[in-house]
Design a protein around this motif. Structure first.
Motif, PDB file in Angstrom:
ATOM      1  N   UNK A  63       0.838  -1.251  -0.002  1.00 51.99           N
ATOM      2  CA  UNK A  63       0.110   0.010   0.064  1.00 51.99           C
ATOM      3  C   UNK A  63       0.807   1.265  -0.007  1.00 51.99           C
ATOM      4  N   UNK A  64       1.612   1.559   1.046  1.00 50.83           N
ATOM      5  CA  UNK A  64       2.443   2.520   1.262  1.00 50.83           C
ATOM      6  C   UNK A  64       3.571   2.869   0.114  1.00 50.83           C
ATOM      7  N   UNK A  65       3.966   1.649  -0.385  1.00 52.02           N
ATOM      8  CA  UNK A  65       5.175   1.843  -1.476  1.00 52.02           C
ATOM      9  C   UNK A  65       4.553   2.139  -2.754  1.00 52.02           C
ATOM     10  N   UNK A  66       3.139   1.831  -3.047  1.00 47.17           N
ATOM     11  CA  UNK A  66       2.387   2.087  -4.259  1.00 47.17           C
ATOM     12  C   UNK A  66       1.863   3.800  -4.189  1.00 47.17           C
ATOM     13  N   UNK A  67       1.587   3.865  -2.862  1.00 51.63           N
ATOM     14  CA  UNK A  67       1.480   5.257  -2.846  1.00 51.63           C
ATOM     15  C   UNK A  67       2.501   6.300  -2.880  1.00 51.63           C
ATOM     16  N   UNK A  68       3.485   5.955  -2.411  1.00 48.60           N
ATOM     17  CA  UNK A  68       4.848   6.920  -2.499  1.00 48.60           C
ATOM     18  C   UNK A  68       5.288   7.024  -3.859  1.00 48.60           C
ATOM     19  N   UNK A  69       5.247   5.710  -4.748  1.00 50.23           N
ATOM     20  CA  UNK A  69       5.377   5.838  -5.873  1.00 50.23           C
ATOM     21  C   UNK A  69       4.828   6.671  -6.943  1.00 50.23           C
ATOM     22  N   UNK A  78      10.762  14.085  -3.941  1.00 50.26           N
ATOM     23  CA  UNK A  78       9.328  14.010  -3.476  1.00 50.26           C
ATOM     24  C   UNK A  78       9.101  12.634  -2.465  1.00 50.26           C
ATOM     25  N   UNK A  79       9.642  11.664  -3.210  1.00 51.50           N
ATOM     26  CA  UNK A  79       9.219  10.242  -2.391  1.00 51.50           C
ATOM     27  C   UNK A  79       9.992  10.402  -1.125  1.00 51.50           C
ATOM     28  N   UNK A  80      11.145  10.729  -1.019  1.00 46.27           N
ATOM     29  CA  UNK A  80      11.975  11.031   0.285  1.00 46.27           C
ATOM     30  C   UNK A  80      10.998  11.720   1.186  1.00 46.27           C
ATOM     31  N   UNK A  81      10.197  12.778   0.921  1.00 45.31           N
ATOM     32  CA  UNK A  81       9.441  13.665   1.742  1.00 45.31           C
ATOM     33  C   UNK A  81       8.164  12.578   2.072  1.00 45.31           C
ATOM     34  N   UNK A  82       7.843  11.969   1.124  1.00 49.33           N
ATOM     35  CA  UNK A  82       6.535  11.129   1.373  1.00 49.33           C
ATOM     36  C   UNK A  82       6.938  10.240   2.397  1.00 49.33           C
ATOM     37  N   UNK A  83       8.104   9.540   2.320  1.00 51.81           N
ATOM     38  CA  UNK A  83       8.333   8.528   3.051  1.00 51.81           C
ATOM     39  C   UNK A  83       8.617   9.156   4.663  1.00 51.81           C
ATOM     40  N   UNK A 134      14.951  -3.934   2.063  1.00 49.81           N
ATOM     41  CA  UNK A 134      15.303  -2.849   2.882  1.00 49.81           C
ATOM     42  C   UNK A 134      14.033  -1.977   3.340  1.00 49.81           C
ATOM     43  N   UNK A 135      13.860  -1.843   4.740  1.00 48.31           N
ATOM     44  CA  UNK A 135      12.823  -0.918   5.443  1.00 48.31           C
ATOM     45  C   UNK A 135      12.915   0.515   5.062  1.00 48.31           C
ATOM     46  N   UNK A 136      12.025   1.111   4.332  1.00 46.88           N
ATOM     47  CA  UNK A 136      11.828   2.410   3.904  1.00 46.88           C
ATOM     48  C   UNK A 136      11.765   3.403   5.180  1.00 46.88           C
ATOM     49  N   UNK A 137      11.481   2.865   6.143  1.00 45.73           N
ATOM     50  CA  UNK A 137      11.176   3.822   7.468  1.00 45.73           C
ATOM     51  C   UNK A 137      12.579   3.752   8.109  1.00 45.73           C
ATOM     52  N   UNK A 138      13.450   3.129   8.016  1.00 46.79           N
ATOM     53  CA  UNK A 138      14.591   3.032   8.614  1.00 46.79           C
ATOM     54  C   UNK A 138      15.329   4.397   8.577  1.00 46.79           C
ATOM     55  N   UNK A 139      15.434   4.857   7.394  1.00 48.65           N
ATOM     56  CA  UNK A 139      16.375   5.892   7.200  1.00 48.65           C
ATOM     57  C   UNK A 139      15.639   7.160   8.057  1.00 48.65           C
ATOM     58  N   UNK A 140      14.620   7.387   8.253  1.00 47.89           N
ATOM     59  CA  UNK A 140      14.063   8.466   8.941  1.00 47.89           C
ATOM     60  C   UNK A 140      13.540   8.376  10.160  1.00 47.89           C
TER      61      UNK A 140
END
Length: 153
Positions: A63-69, A78-83, A134-140
């Motif tokens: 869900x979130x990967x599709x929305x961010x994309x 923009x994707x980094x801001x969304x994540x 890789x977990x997209x939440x880990x970076x932030x």
């Protein structure tokens, strides 16, 4: 849901077709719905790893990967801001809703993802096969000590 300027306001998540329900977790909260008696098979599940895979893998990996994309339209900034926005809300959920172990898994562990191609080509009986991404939440995400999970690490 979008506002009048077509900016995202809220996510309504309704894909519950493959949901798992933990009788033990519900019992611990004093919830004993009569409907649990009719649930069976693969729906009732108390293994925390299986519960996390189903929820976090679907929610973040799907869900979130599709929305961010889709909302990012290929713009990596923009994707980094969304994540970052997703991470902020996930941290709130980790503090307010999730157990320390579930919050740790959501924010700091690899993302479980169904290995669909491997499942279909394996020749084995039907069933989920998982891989780690890789977990997209880990970076932030803030350090766990900030929101009280350090003791469970």
């Amino acid at each position: 849901m979008l506002d009048r300027r077509r900016r995202p306001l809220r996510l309504v998540y309704r894909d519950l077709a493959d949901v798992r329900v933990s009788r033990r977790r519900l019992d611990a909260q004093g919830i004993r719905p009569a409907a649990l008696a009719v649930l069976g098979g693969h729906v009732l599940e108390d293994d925390p790893v299986a519960l996390r895979r189903k929820l976090f893998g679907s929610l973040l990996g799907g869900t979130f990967s599709a929305l961010v994309s889709a909302l990012g339209r290929g713009d990596r900034d923009r994707e980094a801001l969304l994540w970052a926005a997703v991470t902020d809300e996930a941290e709130v959920a980790a503090k307010e809703v999730l157990s320390a172990e579930d919050g740790q898994a959501l924010l700091w562990e690899a993302l479980p993802a169904k290995a669909l191609t491997a499942m279909r080509l394996s020749g084995r009986p039907p069933g989920d096969e998982w891989t780690q991404l890789p977990n997209p939440l880990m970076g932030g995400a803030a350090e766990p000590a900030i929101w009280g999970l350090r003791e469970s690490i």
